[in-house]
Design a protein around this motif. Structure first.
Motif, PDB file in Angstrom:
ATOM      1  N   LEU A 155       0.808  -1.216   0.000  1.00 54.51           N
ATOM      2  CA  LEU A 155       0.000   0.000   0.000  1.00 54.51           C
ATOM      3  C   LEU A 155       0.845   1.270   0.000  1.00 54.51           C
ATOM      4  CD1 LEU A 155      -2.668  -1.136   2.612  1.00 54.51           C
ATOM      5  CD2 LEU A 155      -3.176  -0.436   0.251  1.00 54.51           C
ATOM      6  N   ALA A 156       2.163   1.129   0.069  1.00 57.08           N
ATOM      7  CA  ALA A 156       3.022   2.294   0.306  1.00 57.08           C
ATOM      8  C   ALA A 156       2.825   3.395  -0.729  1.00 57.08           C
ATOM      9  CB  ALA A 156       4.486   1.857   0.342  1.00 57.08           C
ATOM     10  N   SER A 157       2.712   3.018  -1.990  1.00 55.62           N
ATOM     11  CA  SER A 157       2.650   4.061  -3.031  1.00 55.62           C
ATOM     12  C   SER A 157       1.340   4.841  -2.979  1.00 55.62           C
ATOM     13  CB  SER A 157       2.841   3.433  -4.415  1.00 55.62           C
ATOM     14  OG  SER A 157       1.773   2.563  -4.670  1.00 55.62           O
ATOM     15  N   ARG A 158       0.315   4.331  -2.287  1.00 55.31           N
ATOM     16  CA  ARG A 158      -0.963   5.053  -2.174  1.00 55.31           C
ATOM     17  C   ARG A 158      -1.095   5.780  -0.842  1.00 55.31           C
ATOM     18  NH1 ARG A 158      -5.616   0.813  -4.005  1.00 55.31           N
ATOM     19  NH2 ARG A 158      -4.375  -0.472  -5.406  1.00 55.31           N
ATOM     20  N   ALA A 159      -0.077   5.640   0.027  1.00 52.27           N
ATOM     21  CA  ALA A 159      -0.222   6.134   1.407  1.00 52.27           C
ATOM     22  C   ALA A 159       0.280   7.561   1.544  1.00 52.27           C
ATOM     23  CB  ALA A 159       0.564   5.220   2.340  1.00 52.27           C
ATOM     24  N   ARG A 160      -0.344   8.311   2.476  1.00 52.00           N
ATOM     25  CA  ARG A 160       0.229   9.631   2.808  1.00 52.00           C
ATOM     26  C   ARG A 160       0.902   9.595   4.177  1.00 52.00           C
ATOM     27  NH1 ARG A 160      -3.988  11.790   5.942  1.00 52.00           N
ATOM     28  NH2 ARG A 160      -6.010  11.023   5.272  1.00 52.00           N
ATOM     29  N   THR A 161       0.455   8.694   5.055  1.00 53.71           N
ATOM     30  CA  THR A 161       1.081   8.547   6.375  1.00 53.71           C
ATOM     31  C   THR A 161       1.057   7.070   6.750  1.00 53.71           C
ATOM     32  OG1 THR A 161       0.205  10.710   7.047  1.00 53.71           O
ATOM     33  CG2 THR A 161       0.951   9.255   8.810  1.00 53.71           C
ATOM     34  N   ILE A 162       2.167   6.612   7.341  1.00 52.79           N
ATOM     35  CA  ILE A 162       2.204   5.233   7.847  1.00 52.79           C
ATOM     36  C   ILE A 162       2.732   5.283   9.283  1.00 52.79           C
ATOM     37  CG2 ILE A 162       3.070   2.891   7.505  1.00 52.79           C
ATOM     38  CD1 ILE A 162       3.652   3.658   4.563  1.00 52.79           C
ATOM     39  N   ILE A 163       1.957   4.710  10.198  1.00 50.27           N
ATOM     40  CA  ILE A 163       2.376   4.676  11.603  1.00 50.27           C
ATOM     41  C   ILE A 163       2.578   3.213  11.992  1.00 50.27           C
ATOM     42  CG2 ILE A 163       1.740   5.234  13.980  1.00 50.27           C
ATOM     43  CD1 ILE A 163      -0.065   7.477  12.698  1.00 50.27           C
ATOM     44  N   PHE A 164       3.818   2.900  12.357  1.00 52.31           N
ATOM     45  CA  PHE A 164       4.140   1.536  12.783  1.00 52.31           C
ATOM     46  C   PHE A 164       4.180   1.495  14.310  1.00 52.31           C
ATOM     47  CE2 PHE A 164       6.500   1.727   8.650  1.00 52.31           C
ATOM     48  CZ  PHE A 164       5.755   0.764   7.975  1.00 52.31           C
ATOM     49  N   ASP A 165       3.396   0.588  14.877  1.00 57.52           N
ATOM     50  CA  ASP A 165       3.342   0.413  16.327  1.00 57.52           C
ATOM     51  C   ASP A 165       3.734  -1.037  16.574  1.00 57.52           C
ATOM     52  OD1 ASP A 165       2.024  -0.570  18.737  1.00 57.52           O
ATOM     53  OD2 ASP A 165       1.053   1.382  18.847  1.00 57.52           O
ATOM     54  N   SER A 166       4.926  -1.252  17.154  1.00 57.63           N
ATOM     55  CA  SER A 166       5.465  -2.613  17.237  1.00 57.63           C
ATOM     56  C   SER A 166       5.666  -3.058  18.675  1.00 57.63           C
ATOM     57  CB  SER A 166       6.815  -2.693  16.523  1.00 57.63           C
ATOM     58  OG  SER A 166       6.683  -2.386  15.163  1.00 57.63           O
ATOM     59  N   VAL A 236      -2.013   2.446   7.974  1.00 62.61           N
ATOM     60  CA  VAL A 236      -1.662   3.045   6.680  1.00 62.61           C
ATOM     61  C   VAL A 236      -2.800   3.982   6.286  1.00 62.61           C
ATOM     62  CG1 VAL A 236      -0.967   2.565   4.310  1.00 62.61           C
ATOM     63  CG2 VAL A 236      -0.460   0.892   6.105  1.00 62.61           C
ATOM     64  N   LEU A 237      -2.492   5.279   6.242  1.00 65.78           N
ATOM     65  CA  LEU A 237      -3.519   6.287   5.935  1.00 65.78           C
ATOM     66  C   LEU A 237      -3.398   6.672   4.467  1.00 65.78           C
ATOM     67  CD1 LEU A 237      -3.089   8.440   9.184  1.00 65.78           C
ATOM     68  CD2 LEU A 237      -4.470   6.381   8.823  1.00 65.78           C
ATOM     69  N   LEU A 238      -4.485   6.455   3.723  1.00 66.36           N
ATOM     70  CA  LEU A 238      -4.470   6.644   2.269  1.00 66.36           C
ATOM     71  C   LEU A 238      -5.159   7.958   1.891  1.00 66.36           C
ATOM     72  CD1 LEU A 238      -5.717   3.052   1.292  1.00 66.36           C
ATOM     73  CD2 LEU A 238      -3.353   3.794   1.626  1.00 66.36           C
ATOM     74  N   ASP A 239      -4.932   8.427   0.669  1.00 64.91           N
ATOM     75  CA  ASP A 239      -5.681   9.583   0.155  1.00 64.91           C
ATOM     76  C   ASP A 239      -7.092   9.166  -0.231  1.00 64.91           C
ATOM     77  OD1 ASP A 239      -3.742  11.576   0.424  1.00 64.91           O
ATOM     78  OD2 ASP A 239      -2.668  10.787  -1.325  1.00 64.91           O
ATOM     79  N   GLU A 240      -7.216   7.986  -0.823  1.00 64.89           N
ATOM     80  CA  GLU A 240      -8.512   7.479  -1.297  1.00 64.89           C
ATOM     81  C   GLU A 240      -8.872   6.220  -0.517  1.00 64.89           C
ATOM     82  OE1 GLU A 240     -10.220   8.972  -3.648  1.00 64.89           O
ATOM     83  OE2 GLU A 240      -8.641  10.450  -4.054  1.00 64.89           O
ATOM     84  N   PRO A 241     -10.151   6.030  -0.207  1.00 65.86           N
ATOM     85  CA  PRO A 241     -10.539   4.797   0.498  1.00 65.86           C
ATOM     86  C   PRO A 241     -10.312   3.562  -0.358  1.00 65.86           C
ATOM     87  CG  PRO A 241     -12.480   6.100  -0.106  1.00 65.86           C
ATOM     88  CD  PRO A 241     -11.289   6.913  -0.497  1.00 65.86           C
ATOM     89  N   ILE A 242     -10.160   2.442   0.293  1.00 65.89           N
ATOM     90  CA  ILE A 242      -9.986   1.172  -0.427  1.00 65.89           C
ATOM     91  C   ILE A 242     -10.942   0.139   0.187  1.00 65.89           C
ATOM     92  CG2 ILE A 242      -8.054   0.466   1.066  1.00 65.89           C
ATOM     93  CD1 ILE A 242      -6.814  -0.914  -1.418  1.00 65.89           C
ATOM     94  N   GLU A 243     -11.526  -0.700  -0.664  1.00 68.20           N
ATOM     95  CA  GLU A 243     -12.436  -1.736  -0.180  1.00 68.20           C
ATOM     96  C   GLU A 243     -11.621  -2.937   0.322  1.00 68.20           C
ATOM     97  OE1 GLU A 243     -15.727  -1.554   0.057  1.00 68.20           O
ATOM     98  OE2 GLU A 243     -15.699   0.475  -0.794  1.00 68.20           O
ATOM     99  N   GLN A 244     -12.226  -3.667   1.249  1.00 70.33           N
ATOM    100  CA  GLN A 244     -11.568  -4.828   1.840  1.00 70.33           C
ATOM    101  C   GLN A 244     -11.125  -5.846   0.770  1.00 70.33           C
ATOM    102  OE1 GLN A 244     -10.776  -5.248   5.062  1.00 70.33           O
ATOM    103  NE2 GLN A 244      -9.983  -7.322   4.815  1.00 70.33           N
ATOM    104  N   GLU A 245     -12.036  -6.114  -0.175  1.00 68.04           N
ATOM    105  CA  GLU A 245     -11.714  -7.130  -1.201  1.00 68.04           C
ATOM    106  C   GLU A 245     -10.525  -6.713  -2.052  1.00 68.04           C
ATOM    107  OE1 GLU A 245     -14.880  -8.250  -3.814  1.00 68.04           O
ATOM    108  OE2 GLU A 245     -15.986  -9.176  -2.153  1.00 68.04           O
ATOM    109  N   GLU A 246     -10.490  -5.413  -2.399  1.00 64.90           N
ATOM    110  CA  GLU A 246      -9.381  -4.913  -3.228  1.00 64.90           C
ATOM    111  C   GLU A 246      -8.057  -5.005  -2.457  1.00 64.90           C
ATOM    112  OE1 GLU A 246      -9.738  -0.819  -4.476  1.00 64.90           O
ATOM    113  OE2 GLU A 246      -7.774  -0.882  -5.450  1.00 64.90           O
TER     114      GLU A 246
END
Ligand SMILES: NC(=O)c1ccc[n+]([C@@H]2O[C@H](COP(=O)([O-])OP(=O)(O)OC[C@H]3O[C@@H](n4cnc5c(N)ncnc54)[C@H](OP(=O)(O)O)[C@@H]3O)[C@@H](O)[C@H]2O)c1
Length: 328
Positions: A155-166, A236-246
């Motif tokens: 999803l990285a190329s569609r993301a504007r922010t990614i927060i990793f909590d490990s 992973v915070l995206l600009d556009e929503p994505i459906e679960q199946e996709e």
């Protein structure tokens, strides 16, 4: 292949010896320790009793006689060996941070000068298999970055922010105890540490940007009362929503053919002792939550290092790495 392990008395060194016992073409002929030279390997790795009669040694680097070497030593120690091994044409996998980052980034983040720098492929086979194949030196990724980058990559190329909590088990800190890893601070407790400053975020940012992403990337690690394992929740915070199946189809297209990535509900227990990275994805509009689990000492270190060596030397990629996880 004759294998030497520099730093064999530590956790990742012991794990390399354990995993290589089931490799069809590799055998460990040299296991170094400065403190324990002359002592049997089983003196600190008693679980290997009956499987090896090797003793630790402490040879000079130019006296190491092997086809391949694993550097299982702390950062700054690896750079003392790496250049000489490469000069001698010995295939080498470095488990430390010394060759993972561009020189200037390394020197800033680790606050030390790099005394023998060269560039090396970043050893995350699922993303860089072509560069790793046949290479002579590989920078093995950090444990947190392995689980985090694999989780976010599709999803990285569609993301504007990614927060990793490990959340990590305690063996991630190595064999020498500290106040943080001391039992009273770890047992029956759960802490966040280096909330915004953990060095591994640099690797995550480097790889996320290599995937063509301009996403901002953040990381907070936590210590949990477990010996092994890292569970990472990637928001992973995206600009556009994505459906679960996709999203599920996207992850299947990236990882469906990858033996070591299983698209299934992750937990520390179901990857323990194995080279698997388990992950699952759940969508909520423009927020996608991806959770991954690895064993920090296997896919996060020694197992991935062997996976890299296999690619470097033309061995089957899974050789030595098909042990089934230990549950419960
Ligand atoms: N633990 C993890 O989950 C993990 C995951 C990914 C990557 N890594 C990285 O892998 C490397 C090893 O980690 P580890 O957890 O196995 O550490 P460890 O348990 O502390 O073991 C380090 C080993 O390096 C040896 N050593 C230390 N300084 C050395 C030097 N200057 N020259 C030669 N040998 C030296 C030590 O042996 P003697 O003192 O007996 O010589 C010891 O065997 C580190 O760079 C670490 O960041 C660790």
């Amino acid at each position: 292949m004759d294998i030497a392990i520099i730093g064999a008395s530590g956790y990742t060194g012991g794990e390399l010896i354990r995993l290589l016992l089931s490799h069809s073409r590799a055998s460990v002929v040299c296991a170094t320790s400065r403190k324990l030279a002359g002592k049997p390997v089983t003196s600190v790795h008693p679980h290997l009793g009956g499987f090896t009669d090797l003793s630790f040694s402490n040879p000079a680097v130019d006296a190491i006689d092997a086809d391949a070497v694993f550097l299982a030593v702390p950062h700054t120690a690896a750079m003392k060996y790496a250049g000489d091994l490469v000069d001698r044409g010995i295939k080498t996998v470095d488990l430390s941070a010394d060759y993972r980052l561009p020189k200037e980034v390394y020197e800033t983040i680790y606050e030390v000068p790099h005394t023998r720098y060269f560039t090396a492929p970043y050893g995350l086979p699922e993303l860089h298999r072509d560069e790793i194949t046949g290479a002579s030196f590989i920078a093995n990724p950090g444990c947190f970055p392995t689980g985090a980058i694999l989780a976010a990559a599709p999803l990285a190329s569609r993301a504007r922010t990614i927060i990793f909590d490990s959340k990590t088990g305690v063996s991630g800190a190595g064999v020498n105890p500290t106040a943080t890893t001391h039992y009273p601070n770890v047992g029956d407790n759960f802490i966040a540490y280096k909330w915004t400053t953990h060095r591994h975020v640099a690797e995550m940012r480097m790889e996320i940007s290599r995937l063509g992403s301009a996403a901002k990337c953040y990381f907070t690690p936590h210590l949990v009362p477990a010996n092994r394992g890292i569970l990472t929740t990637a928001h992973v915070l995206l600009d556009e929503p994505i459906e679960q199946e996709e999203a599920e189809a996207l992850y299947r297209s990236w990882y469906g053919d990858e033996f070591f990535v299983r698209l299934q509900k992750p937990s520390l227990a179901t990857v323990r002792g194995s080279n698997f990275c388990d992950m699952a994805v759940e969508c909520e509009g423009t927020r996608v939550v991806v959770v991954s689990a690895i064993d920090n000492l296997v896919k996060g270190a020694s197992g991935q290092a062997i996976q890299n060596l296999n690619l470097m030397t033309g061995c089957r990629e899974t050789d030595g790495l098909t042990g089934v996880p230990l549950v419960p």
